[in-house]
Design an enzyme around this catalytic site. Structure first.
Site, short mmCIF file in Angstrom:
data_model
loop_
_atom_site.label_atom_id
_atom_site.label_comp_id
_atom_site.label_asym_id
_atom_site.label_seq_id
_atom_site.Cartn_x
_atom_site.Cartn_y
_atom_site.Cartn_z
N LEU A 129 -18.34 -23.56 1.56
CA LEU A 129 -18.35 -23.91 0.13
C LEU A 129 -17.12 -23.30 -0.54
O LEU A 129 -16.86 -22.04 -0.39
CB LEU A 129 -19.72 -23.37 -0.80
CG LEU A 129 -21.00 -23.71 -0.22
CD1 LEU A 129 -21.97 -22.94 -0.57
CD2 LEU A 129 -21.20 -25.22 -0.92
N ASP A 130 -16.04 -24.16 -0.89
CA ASP A 130 -14.89 -23.74 -1.46
C ASP A 130 -15.12 -23.68 -2.88
O ASP A 130 -15.60 -24.66 -3.46
CB ASP A 130 -13.99 -24.72 -1.18
CG ASP A 130 -13.44 -24.89 0.28
OD1 ASP A 130 -13.81 -24.14 0.92
OD2 ASP A 130 -12.90 -26.04 0.74
N PHE A 131 -14.59 -22.20 -3.51
CA PHE A 131 -15.12 -22.11 -4.79
C PHE A 131 -13.91 -21.50 -5.54
O PHE A 131 -12.96 -20.88 -4.93
CB PHE A 131 -16.19 -21.24 -4.96
CG PHE A 131 -16.01 -19.91 -4.55
CD1 PHE A 131 -16.18 -19.58 -3.38
CD2 PHE A 131 -15.81 -18.84 -5.29
CE1 PHE A 131 -16.20 -18.38 -2.82
CE2 PHE A 131 -15.74 -17.53 -4.99
CZ PHE A 131 -15.75 -17.14 -3.47
N TYR A 142 -15.36 -26.70 -5.25
CA TYR A 142 -14.25 -27.68 -5.21
C TYR A 142 -14.42 -28.24 -3.73
O TYR A 142 -14.52 -27.55 -3.10
CB TYR A 142 -12.85 -27.08 -5.34
CG TYR A 142 -12.47 -26.81 -6.74
CD1 TYR A 142 -13.28 -25.79 -7.65
CD2 TYR A 142 -11.54 -27.30 -7.75
CE1 TYR A 142 -13.14 -25.57 -9.24
CE2 TYR A 142 -11.08 -27.13 -8.89
CZ TYR A 142 -11.90 -26.02 -9.71
OH TYR A 142 -11.78 -25.89 -10.96
#
Length: 250
Positions: A129-131, A142
Site C-alpha cells: 500500500l503506497d500512501f 496511491y
C-alpha cells in the site's frame, strides 16, 4: 515474539536497478542481479524486487529477469509489479520466487487477493500500500508509482486485505521515499493497531535506529531502499547492509 526482519527493496526500471525519491527522478544505482549477489554475501534476511515499469506500461512481469535474479538469490525473494491476473501468479512463483506482492490491481480488483491466497497460500501473498499523508489528517492510497490518487483510506484497505487473507502488508510512505530521515511512525502505529497480520514498514529509513523505531511501533519487518544502496553524506552508490552486530540490538 515474531522475528524482526530487515529487508532491502530493489526497484527495477528499464531492466536495471534504480532508486527514487518521493517516487520521482529515479537514479541508476546498478545491476539488480549483481546487487542480489552482494546481498547474499551480507546474509540479508530476505529481499524484495519491484518492477516499477510493468503496471505503468500495462505489461506482464518480466519472467526471464525474475528467473535470473531468483537464480542468484540465496534468501527468500518477493516480487511485485504488473501482476494483474491470477494465472500470472503461478508463472511468477515458478521462476523461484517465494512471495508475490500485489498493489495497483489489488485496488481495482480486491478479489485477486483472495484468489492468490487460494492458489499459493496466505504466507506467500503480500499487498503493498503506497500512501501519502493527507493535509487534514489520515492517509490516502496511491497507485501507479504515486501518480494515481485512489481516494481509498490506508487503514480501511489494510483491514480489507486482512479480511481477504493477505499474509502480510507493506505500507510505503511516498512522502518519505528516498528521504532517509525516518519512517512515518504515526502511520505504522495506526496500521499495526488496526490489523493483526504482519506489517512491513517502507519509506524513509536511513539508519539502524530508524529500523528499531519501526519495530517499536509494531512493524514486524523494516524495509528500505536508499539505506542499502547509498553511502555517506554525498550518497555515493554502494550496496551495503548493517553488520549483524549492529542488528543484534534491534
Amino acid at each position: 515474539m515474531q522475528i524482526r526482519r530487515v529487508i532491502p527493496v530493489l526497484l527495477i526500471h528499464k531492466g536495471l536497478l534504480y532508486k527514487s525519491k518521493n517516487f520521482k527522478t529515479p537514479k541508476y544505482v546498478g545491476d539488480p542481479t549483481n546487487a542480489v549477489k552482494i546481498f547474499n554475501e551480507k546474509e540479508v534476511d530476505e529481499i524484495a524486487i519491484i518492477d516499477i515499469d510493468a503496471t505503468m506500461s500495462g505489461r506482464e512481469p518480466n519472467y526471464q529477469q525474475i528467473r535470473e535474479i531468483a537464480g542468484e538469490a540465496f534468501m527468500p525473494l518477493a516480487y511485485g509489479g504488473g501482476i494483474s491476473k491470477i494465472d500470472q501468479i503461478k508463472k511468477v512463483i515458478d521462476q523461484g520466487v517465494e512471495k508475490v506482492i500485489l498493489s495497483h490491481y489489488a485496488l481495482t480488483n480486491p478479489e485477486i487477493v483472495s484468489q492468490t491466497v487460494k492458489q499459493i497460500g496466505s504466507s506467500s501473498t503480500v499487498v503493498c500500500l503506497d500512501f501519502k499523508k493527507k493535509f487534514f489528517g489520515g492517509y490516502e492510497i496511491y497507485t501507479k508509482n504515486g501518480t494515481n490518487p485512489t481516494g481509498k483510506n490506508l487503514i480501511d484497505m489494510a483491514k480489507r486485505y486482512e479480511e481477504l487473507g493477505a499474509g502480510e502488508l507493506i505500507i510505503n510512505s511516498i512522502d518519505r521515499d528516498g528521504m532517509m530521515d525516518g519512517y512515518d511512525l504515526a502511520a505504522i502505529k495506526t496500521v499495526t493497531s488496526a490489523v493483526s497480520v504482519p506489517v512491513i514498514a517502507l519509506g524513509g529509513a536511513g539508519t539502524v535506529n530508524d529500523l528499531l523505531n519501526a519495530f517499536e511501533c509494531g512493524a514486524t519487518g523494516a524495509a528500505a531502499g536508499s539505506m542499502f544502496v547509498f553511502h555517506g553524506k554525498h550518497k555515493a552508490v554502494l550496496i551495503t547492509y548493517p553488520e549483524q552486530s549492529e542488528l543484534s540490538f534491534i
